[in-house]
Design an enzyme around this catalytic site. Sequence first.
Site, mmCIF file in Angstrom:
data_model
loop_
_atom_site.group_PDB
_atom_site.id
_atom_site.type_symbol
_atom_site.label_atom_id
_atom_site.label_comp_id
_atom_site.label_asym_id
_atom_site.label_seq_id
_atom_site.Cartn_x
_atom_site.Cartn_y
_atom_site.Cartn_z
ATOM 1 N N GLY C 40 -15.246 11.286 -29.642
ATOM 2 C CA GLY C 40 -15.722 11.257 -28.254
ATOM 3 C C GLY C 40 -17.214 10.998 -28.252
ATOM 4 O O GLY C 40 -17.966 11.613 -29.019
ATOM 5 N N GLY C 42 -19.190 10.682 -25.231
ATOM 6 C CA GLY C 42 -19.839 10.923 -23.938
ATOM 7 C C GLY C 42 -21.128 11.694 -24.189
ATOM 8 O O GLY C 42 -21.697 11.631 -25.275
ATOM 9 N N ALA C 44 -21.761 14.883 -24.665
ATOM 10 C CA ALA C 44 -21.715 15.875 -25.737
ATOM 11 C C ALA C 44 -21.557 15.191 -27.089
ATOM 12 O O ALA C 44 -22.205 15.581 -28.060
ATOM 13 C CB ALA C 44 -20.575 16.856 -25.496
ATOM 14 N N ARG C 337 -17.900 25.422 -4.461
ATOM 15 C CA ARG C 337 -16.836 24.435 -4.415
ATOM 16 C C ARG C 337 -15.458 25.041 -4.194
ATOM 17 O O ARG C 337 -14.659 24.521 -3.419
ATOM 18 C CB ARG C 337 -16.825 23.661 -5.737
ATOM 19 C CG ARG C 337 -18.036 22.781 -5.890
ATOM 20 C CD ARG C 337 -18.077 22.115 -7.250
ATOM 21 N NE ARG C 337 -19.239 21.211 -7.295
ATOM 22 C CZ ARG C 337 -19.587 20.494 -8.343
ATOM 23 N NH1 ARG C 337 -18.880 20.567 -9.470
ATOM 24 N NH2 ARG C 337 -20.632 19.695 -8.303
ATOM 25 N N LEU C 448 -23.501 18.314 -17.030
ATOM 26 C CA LEU C 448 -24.382 17.456 -17.828
ATOM 27 C C LEU C 448 -25.256 18.324 -18.723
ATOM 28 O O LEU C 448 -25.473 18.028 -19.894
ATOM 29 C CB LEU C 448 -25.259 16.605 -16.906
ATOM 30 C CG LEU C 448 -24.517 15.679 -15.943
ATOM 31 C CD1 LEU C 448 -25.509 14.890 -15.092
ATOM 32 C CD2 LEU C 448 -23.607 14.726 -16.694
#
Lengths: 261, 224, 644
Positions: C40, C42, C44, C337, C448
């Site tokens: 991965g 992204g 991280a 949220r 993030l």
Amino acid sequence: MAGSNPNAKPMDLTLKVWRQRNRTADGQLVDYQVKNISPDMSFLEMLDVLNEDLLHKGEDPVAFDHDCREGICGSCNLYINGRAHGPEPGTTTCQLHMRKFKDGDTIVVEPWRAAAFPVNRDLSVDRSAFDRIIQAGGYVSVNTGGVPDANEIPVPKSIADRAFDAATCIGCGACVASCKNASAMLFVSAKVSQLALLPQGQVERKTRVENMVAQMDKEGFGACTNIGSCAAECPVGISLENIAILNREFLAAKATSNNLA
Amino acid sequence: MSWLSNALSSSIGRKIIMSITGLFLCSFLVIHLIGNLQLFKNDGGVAFNIYSHFMGTNPVIRTIEFVLLAGFVFHIYEAIALTGRNKAARGPQGYKVDNIGQNSPWQSRNMGLLGTIILIFLLVHLYNFFYRARFGDLDPDINSNDDLYTLVASSFKQWWYVLLYVLAQVALAYHLIHGFKSAFQTLGLTHRKYTPFITYFGYAFSIIVCAGFAAMPLYFFFLK
Amino acid sequence: MKLDAKIPEGPLAEKWEKHKFNVKLVNPANKRKYDVIVVGTGLAGASAAASLAELGYNVKAFSFHDSPRRAHSIAAQGGINAAKNYQNDGDSVFRLFYDTIKGGDYRAREANVYRLAQVSVNIIDQCVAQGVPFAREYGGLLANRSFGGAQVSRTFYARGQTGQQLLLGAYSALMRQIAYGKVKMYNRTEMLDLVVVDGQARGIITRNLITGEIQQHAAHAVVLATGGYGNVFYLSTNAKYSNATAAWRAHKKGALFANPCFTQIHPTCIPVSGDYQSKLTLMSESLRNDGRVWVPKTVEMAERLRKGEIRVSDIKEEDRDYFLERKYPAFGNLVPRDVASRNAKMMCDEGRGVGASGLAVFLDFSEIIQRIGVEGVSQKYGNLFAMYEKITDENPYEMPMRIYPAVHYTMGGLWVDYNLQTNVPGLYATGECNFSDHGANRLGASALMQGLADGYFVIPYTIGDYLANTPPKPVTTEHPAFQEAEAQVRERLQRFMGINGTRTPDEFHKALGHIMWEYCGMARNAEGLQHAKQAIQQLRKEFWSDLKVTGLNEELNQTLEKAGRVADFLELGELMVDDAYNRNESCGGHFREEYQTPEGEALRDDENYAYVAAWQYQGDNVPEVLHKEELTFENVKLTQRSYK
């Protein structure tokens, strides 16, 4: 179950889709019919419908690249009716909606065409050339840690805004696809000018532009002839001004750098 | 000096040569036009022939002629080199359907075609006037200068010749409309304040210069 | 199994510093003798791969995308939190820590969250040094905004594209290491299994998505940074390719999966418009700063609106129910949220929803348009309004937006200790892939922050501690465990190809998504969860007997890719249901209808459920075993969240 426009009528369309089994195989446009397409669908959702249909018939679905489907990842890349990302300006393929087409339309769908972007299969192309251009210098060489406090590097707002405008490039390759010369100058210039504008980019300013342009040429992209198709088709509005900055940076670097190669 | 040849043979380097030679040729157009305005002088060609005699004999001008020739050669050579590279960049399979006309002006995409028209015109033009003035046997005028004026005047009485000239000037105008501002873009000479001016100036330049040249054959054909 | 979170001793504020001193270091000359796999790329993953390579380790990085720049981190809009206190408004590391723990409804580990708040400040420095063009003030210094209901302005942003800019920063650092030859990048390559040798993670099995080639890769340690599993729901704000396969394969090889039921539903998404819908698009939370949420006061009026008998403008001000402002006068439209989402669902359940489907509420900007004009609103939200219009063909300057909640983020993930190491030695999980920092609910602009904190500033230290205890001998794929894992992968691919049934992977995926959304979505109850469990088991049976995949393995075959991912979602979905069923309380994103206050708010049970539920795989179709990591809170007092 209409979303916004309850009066919108479903459409029947003819698709001419480029089919090509793999990189070396020959390809051709193949005709497909899709029915009952809602105007509220995105273009890719319309292709989903086609693919489900093909799968049910035991045929191979059309391979195409996509991921975020909200216009930011830069994966989707279709040449639709002779235009990169289709007829709507400022729009990626995933954000193009079927309401831009009419019942009975014939839509031609092709992959990006460039020597530097070979076709993987059908509509999917290999854009790793872009990565290699960035590898040639599209960064500021700082290791993790050991950097000054963020506010010790002030940047005038107007400069930061222009750098941001360049930095919004999503790397989709529409510039290359739409350019008559398959030139990657808009892509390269976006990164070069972002870092040339910012104070952080000054240290490697000359080597960066020299190396990135050299790699761009090595990948087999064409030369810019200032036609402007790239900027016109760019889904995020990267400006031609960046190409001028790239030219200027290149000229200055070649004239003054210590690089004798 | 490998750095220099590397720089100049890169895609941007070639474009820089295109733009510098292009702007140089623009300056030639201005000189050429101003000089040739003598054709409009109603003196039976005396002034024009003095001017053409000077251009044909002055050692400085004769030296610059070679620079001019080099300008053309490089401009054309780079154009061919770039076109080859750019054609190859599309790859073996082009688009089946391409609507590039919807996103860019025609002349920008057809500089090669326009340039070729201009080149053909240039060869005819050089053969008919330059070659015959320099190496031919023109009759002397009253000042004993070669009477190029009479040759020009008689040439421009032929309709097909006038047509070729006018069409070539239209091609040149389109070539310049793209080329002029494009040269500044390629040299990186852009600025939010000045670029709009350069663009408009380029338009005006292209039209005025080419209209000036086109006016000459038309003048002789219709008014003389 | 005793779960040891390995939290360092000492006062909260000193734990990380002390730990950094106590971890073993790898001799600089030895670093190049260690190989690390990062799956991965992204935020991280790219940040971890680049940082580890900078230290001298040999990194192999894997991405199923055609370029690391396409990871879904790129789609994050709002911003990134950091306790810089540049605005002099009372922010501090402790306040960011406190807000995050409280926002997570006290289901996160104190030490991890505190460390996150500590390193948040370094992230901003790092990104700016890389040339990330954050928003700035006229004086040239960085701008901040308040985000997601925070009482301080600590969010750094780059217009509505913060995720993109941060990812491109990490990507550029990664590209630099690839150019140096310290990272070997494998694009369009999907991890299909983890290889465990003598109890330690030693490599992975991958499939090249273009050629179908199956490969074995060995390393001294494996880092999974493969994101969240929100796509279990089929419709979510995740990207189409986002999937749980890497994490789930690791889970099946022994890694515990923690708090799988903690999923975040984001309140401001564009509603579903038809069955063909392939994904949901988020509209930035910042819109709630100025937009007012409402539905018609009566069911009757809502019905007439849905049928098109009346228009929005026909509904008088006094007939509009601004339900968030009414119920939560202190926070109004800016409640967290989960609260905003649940209330929207309640309104629609009552029959007061709007839009043709009735599954939407209005987000109305008429008041701010009146106050600052169309021009002003366009400067603030122009790109969001344009995006909304592009998708819906409705002009939000003229009529209110329609929004509905959608699955957005998964707080659960692989269980990790303080070092971000799973219970399988040598296997690490970072970013959304792990469970560690957000408890039961994640605050805006914190995803993030966590991804980059893990990758840039945590894993480079903690992985060294593990490697220093591993002999610097080359690792190979010689061990039989590699052949075994590869054989399993091949066998599985053959099974997909061989079923030759009638239903497509997407059809199964949609069916699963429907079950999950209905019974394990915004509100859950025991009965529904039991039903969902059976329904998923049934669907899984059908999947393995009626799946249709065409083509070959040895080519680009997107249907085959999907089949593998859906097969894993079908197992993970059941575990989510089990976890939700087990957790007899409401907290954060997990709302059990049986456990609510008389006012309908989430009712936590700190006595019995202040623990991390970490599940251990036991075999196909065998119930997983639950391990509990008790959470202790020494620095914050557990209170009931109240936004009244």
